[in-house]
Design a protein around this motif. Structure first.
Motif, PDB file in Angstrom:
ATOM      1  N   GLN A 134       0.881  -1.397  -0.034  1.00 35.55           N
ATOM      2  CA  GLN A 134       0.016  -0.041  -0.036  1.00 35.55           C
ATOM      3  C   GLN A 134       1.039   1.394  -0.005  1.00 35.55           C
ATOM      4  O   GLN A 134       0.631   2.110  -0.687  1.00 35.55           O
ATOM      5  N   ARG A 135       1.831   1.320   0.729  1.00 32.06           N
ATOM      6  CA  ARG A 135       2.878   2.593   0.751  1.00 32.06           C
ATOM      7  C   ARG A 135       3.413   2.464  -0.686  1.00 32.06           C
ATOM      8  O   ARG A 135       3.687   3.681  -1.128  1.00 32.06           O
ATOM      9  N   MET A 136       3.814   1.696  -1.174  1.00 29.63           N
ATOM     10  CA  MET A 136       4.609   1.494  -2.387  1.00 29.63           C
ATOM     11  C   MET A 136       3.524   2.249  -3.582  1.00 29.63           C
ATOM     12  O   MET A 136       3.767   3.053  -4.304  1.00 29.63           O
ATOM     13  N   GLU A 137       2.066   1.993  -3.552  1.00 27.52           N
ATOM     14  CA  GLU A 137       1.294   2.263  -4.237  1.00 27.52           C
ATOM     15  C   GLU A 137       1.070   3.847  -3.965  1.00 27.52           C
ATOM     16  O   GLU A 137       0.723   4.427  -5.104  1.00 27.52           O
ATOM     17  N   LEU A 138       1.067   4.200  -2.914  1.00 25.98           N
ATOM     18  CA  LEU A 138       0.835   5.382  -2.586  1.00 25.98           C
ATOM     19  C   LEU A 138       2.094   6.420  -2.798  1.00 25.98           C
ATOM     20  O   LEU A 138       1.631   7.560  -3.368  1.00 25.98           O
ATOM     21  N   LYS A 181       4.036   5.721  -5.454  1.00 28.52           N
ATOM     22  CA  LYS A 181       3.876   5.998  -7.025  1.00 28.52           C
ATOM     23  C   LYS A 181       2.608   6.998  -7.247  1.00 28.52           C
ATOM     24  O   LYS A 181       2.917   7.754  -8.292  1.00 28.52           O
ATOM     25  N   SER A 182       1.676   7.067  -6.622  1.00 29.51           N
ATOM     26  CA  SER A 182       0.310   7.888  -6.956  1.00 29.51           C
ATOM     27  C   SER A 182       0.938   9.381  -6.718  1.00 29.51           C
ATOM     28  O   SER A 182       0.547  10.385  -7.547  1.00 29.51           O
ATOM     29  N   ILE A 183       1.728   9.361  -5.377  1.00 26.83           N
ATOM     30  CA  ILE A 183       2.194  10.654  -5.259  1.00 26.83           C
ATOM     31  C   ILE A 183       3.172  11.388  -6.365  1.00 26.83           C
ATOM     32  O   ILE A 183       3.078  12.624  -6.752  1.00 26.83           O
ATOM     33  N   GLN A 184       4.192  10.591  -6.865  1.00 22.73           N
ATOM     34  CA  GLN A 184       5.057  10.885  -7.814  1.00 22.73           C
ATOM     35  C   GLN A 184       4.500  11.103  -8.913  1.00 22.73           C
ATOM     36  O   GLN A 184       4.838  11.852  -9.624  1.00 22.73           O
ATOM     37  N   THR A 185       3.367  10.412  -9.511  1.00 25.12           N
ATOM     38  CA  THR A 185       2.734  10.663 -10.702  1.00 25.12           C
ATOM     39  C   THR A 185       2.229  12.042 -10.668  1.00 25.12           C
ATOM     40  O   THR A 185       1.900  12.903 -11.568  1.00 25.12           O
TER      41      THR A 185
END
Length: 111
Positions: free
Chosen positions: A94-98, A100-104
């Motif tokens: 979940q942290r990794m996906e978050l 990635k979303s923030i970087q996007t």
């Protein structure tokens, strides 16, 4: 300030209360939600399997038939360890996906 109980029996009672609340929460979940949470992704399942093999011994089950005898307490501790590993891996995903979303978001805002 230290909120830890002053003696081990208090800690045990506090932990038992937390365990009961967690169990009640799990029982209150929708069966579909429990089924979804009970099925780890294949990569997570592989990591958890490797962890359990490390605890029990590294003999590959397809080549060796073995029986393990343990106490209920030790089995419970092993199960709890496996569950915590799964929980940790789920939280890490979940942290990794978050991240990635923030970087996007940052990338699209900078464009």
């Amino acid at each position: 300030m230290n909120n830890l109980p002053s003696n081990p029996s208090e800690y045990s009672a506090d932990q038992s209360s937390i365990d009961n609340l967690l169990w009640q929460y799990v029982q209150s979940l929708n069966p579909d939600t429990v089924a979804q949470l009970s099925k780890p992704e294949p990569k997570v399942a592989q990591i958890m399997e490797q962890n359990l093999r490390g605890m029990l011994g590294n003999l590959p089950p397809e080549h060796f038939g073995m029986t393990i005898t343990t106490s209920r307490e030790n089995f419970g501790q092993m199960l709890a360890s496996a569950m915590m590993s799964g929980y940790f891996l789920h939280q890490a995903k979940q942290r990794m996906e978050l991240d990635k979303s923030i970087q996007t978001l940052h990338s699209s805002r900078d464009s």
